[in-house]
Design an enzyme around this catalytic site. Structure first.
Site, short mmCIF file in Angstrom:
data_model
loop_
_atom_site.label_atom_id
_atom_site.label_comp_id
_atom_site.label_asym_id
_atom_site.label_seq_id
_atom_site.Cartn_x
_atom_site.Cartn_y
_atom_site.Cartn_z
N TYR A 1 52.80 53.07 37.98
CA TYR A 1 51.84 52.09 37.44
C TYR A 1 50.46 52.74 37.36
CZ TYR A 1 51.58 51.43 42.56
OH TYR A 1 51.52 51.61 43.92
N ASP B 1 51.84 47.94 60.29
CA ASP B 1 53.01 48.78 60.55
C ASP B 1 53.29 48.95 62.04
OD1 ASP B 1 53.43 49.11 57.89
OD2 ASP B 1 53.20 51.29 57.86
C1 LIG Z 1 55.87 55.28 49.50
C2 LIG Z 1 55.16 54.06 50.03
C3 LIG Z 1 54.69 53.11 49.14
C4 LIG Z 1 54.07 51.95 49.61
N1 LIG Z 1 53.64 51.01 48.71
C5 LIG Z 1 53.10 49.86 49.16
C6 LIG Z 1 52.66 48.87 48.25
O1 LIG Z 1 52.74 49.04 47.03
N2 LIG Z 1 52.12 47.71 48.74
C7 LIG Z 1 51.98 47.51 50.10
O2 LIG Z 1 51.50 46.43 50.50
N3 LIG Z 1 52.37 48.44 50.99
C8 LIG Z 1 52.92 49.60 50.56
N4 LIG Z 1 53.30 50.56 51.44
C9 LIG Z 1 53.16 50.31 52.88
C10 LIG Z 1 51.74 50.53 53.34
O3 LIG Z 1 51.26 51.79 52.94
C11 LIG Z 1 51.68 50.42 54.85
O4 LIG Z 1 52.45 49.34 55.30
C12 LIG Z 1 50.26 50.20 55.30
O5 LIG Z 1 49.43 51.23 54.83
C13 LIG Z 1 50.19 50.09 56.82
O6 LIG Z 1 48.85 49.96 57.20
P1 LIG Z 1 48.46 49.98 58.72
O7 LIG Z 1 46.98 49.84 58.75
O8 LIG Z 1 49.28 49.01 59.48
O9 LIG Z 1 48.91 51.41 59.26
P2 LIG Z 1 48.40 52.87 58.84
O10 LIG Z 1 47.94 52.91 57.43
O11 LIG Z 1 49.47 53.81 59.25
O12 LIG Z 1 47.11 53.10 59.74
C14 LIG Z 1 47.21 53.39 61.11
C15 LIG Z 1 45.93 54.10 61.53
O13 LIG Z 1 45.93 54.23 62.95
C16 LIG Z 1 45.50 55.51 63.29
N5 LIG Z 1 46.08 55.81 64.61
C17 LIG Z 1 47.40 55.98 64.89
N6 LIG Z 1 47.57 56.17 66.21
C18 LIG Z 1 46.34 56.10 66.76
C19 LIG Z 1 45.87 56.20 68.10
N7 LIG Z 1 46.71 56.39 69.13
N8 LIG Z 1 44.54 56.10 68.33
C20 LIG Z 1 43.66 55.88 67.30
N9 LIG Z 1 44.05 55.78 66.02
C21 LIG Z 1 45.38 55.87 65.75
C22 LIG Z 1 46.04 56.40 62.16
O14 LIG Z 1 45.33 57.62 62.08
C23 LIG Z 1 45.82 55.51 60.96
O15 LIG Z 1 44.55 55.67 60.39
C24 LIG Z 1 53.89 51.75 51.00
C25 LIG Z 1 54.32 52.74 51.90
C26 LIG Z 1 54.94 53.89 51.42
C27 LIG Z 1 55.39 54.95 52.40
#
Ligand SMILES: Cc1cc2nc3c(=O)[nH]c(=O)nc-3n(C[C@H](O)[C@H](O)[C@H](O)COP(=O)(O)OP(=O)(O)OC[C@H]3O[C@@H](n4cnc5c(N)ncnc54)[C@H](O)[C@@H]3O)c2cc1C
Length: 392
Positions: free
Chosen positions: A219, A295
């Site tokens: 996209y 996540d």
């Molecule tokens: C191929 C692919 C395509 C996707 N497409 C989509 C989509 O189109 N739409 C959608 O909604 N979702 C999509 N997703 C899912 C989405 O990317 C994730 O679910 C989302 O980014 C999760 O966000 P988060 O903030 O929970 O975790 P993350 O983005 O993993 O952030 C976690 C953060 O915590 C930090 N961290 C980790 N451990 C520690 C620690 N011990 N101390 C301090 N900091 C720490 C990391 O450095 C990171 O910055 C896709 C995923 C993939 C793999």
């Protein structure tokens, strides 16, 4: 007491949205991130109405509209022949039906919009380059230990929110120490300049190509300047590391029997990164003064494009429940868990099922294609009214 203090661990999309939500309510937020800077991979993200609605309510509409694209439809094709199977209505239909747009965006652009908003608030402190090692839940507060190569500090807050991603350490603090499960698929991701894509695939629509050995989604992002491509490869072994470089030739070999138009798109990209796809059953999401989000709480396969959307929904509900600083924080976090678990489970299951449907072969694929044609573009969107129409 006029406000509470929160420590948010992880500054991904979940952590940034949470910090913003809590700070807008007047709470004091410390956002701890282990990375030393805010770089983002060249990849796109679909933001369905259940997520875009929340970002709009956070006042991010003007900034987001400058960077998002709103595709008119998803066009579903057979990967091998390129024959169109059917369509899913997006654009005006989605906006009218669910009162919010279906956007696609470059991850770096979304991160910039969220970060700008976070940085504009004086009650958010960002601590970069510190890894949270663990959290201790106490009767009056929760304290976390964070380290860098030079330091080891403790931070105390009324509550700690773990938004530390699929490999969450904070999940262990809630008693869930099992590792995430590799789901036999690798996502190849890249973005290419629009002019490098075949004209037929460079319009304002999402492409979805279905085949037994994998599927491809593409996209426009960055206001249509780039095309985001995700190609899924079914595989029994995960790749080393989180985002490993991939060789285009290996991807083209995997997709050697794909339609020439799709192969032309895949061949247009120089650099690919590969993600092994993991998920993990939804476990405890709150205990005492600690809660998980995004996540960290419910990693989900990307086959429904809902991982980030779920994290944004989590943040919104959490905000609603801790709005009143006099409320019992432990009870609020329990209520948050109760409010999110079933939804996260349902999305996880549907994402897994989508993988099976996308990769179906023979008679099952034939049945799938008939259903897609029978439902038509509006019917295909309506199937997900429970998902896109969600209001937490
Ligand atoms: C191929 C692919 C395509 C996707 N497409 C989509 C989509 O189109 N739409 C959608 O909604 N979702 C999509 N997703 C899912 C989405 O990317 C994730 O679910 C989302 O980014 C999760 O966000 P988060 O903030 O929970 O975790 P993350 O983005 O993993 O952030 C976690 C953060 O915590 C930090 N961290 C980790 N451990 C520690 C620690 N011990 N101390 C301090 N900091 C720490 C990391 O450095 C990171 O910055 C896709 C995923 C993939 C793999």
């Amino acid at each position: 007491m006029n406000s509470r203090s929160f420590a948010v661990v992880g500054a991904g999309i979940g952590g940034l949205t949470t910090a913003l939500t809590l700070a807008r309510l007047g709470h004091e937020v410390t956002l701890v991130e282990r990375r030393t800077g805010f770089t983002e991979v060249g990849a796109g993200l679909q933001l369905s109405p259940n997520a875009s609605r929340i970002l709009l309510e956070l006042g991010l509409g003007a900034a987001l509209r400058r960077v998002v694209t709103e595709p008119e439809r998803v066009r579903i094709r057979t990967l091998r022949t390129g024959r169109e199977i059917g369509r899913i209505a997006l654009g005006d239909f989605m906006r009218g039906r669910f009162d919010a747009p279906y956007w696609v965006v470059h991850r770096a652009d979304l991160q910039t919009v969220l970060l700008d908003a976070v940085r504009s608030l004086p009650n958010i402190r960002i601590v970069m380059g510190r890894t949270v090692e663990g959290v201790v839940d106490g009767p009056d507060d929760a304290s976390l230990t964070m380290t860098s190569s030079q330091s080891r500090d403790t931070l105390t807050a009324d509550a700690v929110i773990g938004a530390d991603g699929v490999w969450s350490k904070l999940r262990h603090s809630l008693g869930d120490t099992a590792a995430p499960t590799f789901r036999n698929a690798i996502a190849w991701r890249t973005t290419i300049e629009r002019h490098l894509a075949p004209a037929e695939l460079a319009g304002n629509e999402t492409g979805l190509w279905l085949g037994p050995k994998g599927h491809v989604v593409h996209y426009p992002v960055a206001g249509g300047r780039l095309i985001n491509i995700v190609a899924i490869e079914k595989s029994d072994t995960p790749v080393e590391g989180w985002a490993a470089p991939g060789q285009r030739e290996a991807l083209l070999t995997h997709y050697r029997s794909a339609a020439p138009l799709l192969r032309e798109l895949l061949a247009g990209a120089g650099e690919w990164l590969r993600w092994s796809l993991f998920d993990h059953p939804v476990g405890p999401m709150a205990k005492g003064r600690i809660a998980l989000l995004g996540d960290a709480a419910h990693p989900v396969l990307p086959f429904l494009a809902q991982g980030a959307a779920l994290a944004i929904e989590d943040a919104a509900l959490l905000g609603t429940l801790v709005r009143d600083p006099r409320s019992d924080i432990v009870q609020s976090l329990k209520t948050y868990e109760q409010g999110r678990r079933d939804r996260a489970k349902k999305v996880q299951e549907q994402a897994r099922r989508n993988g099976q449907i996308y990769h179906a072969r023979n008679l099952v694929a034939f049945g799938r294609d008939r259903v897609i044609r029978h439902l038509g573009p509006v019917g295909m969107t309506e199937r997900y009214a429970w998902l896109y129409g969600h209001r937490g």
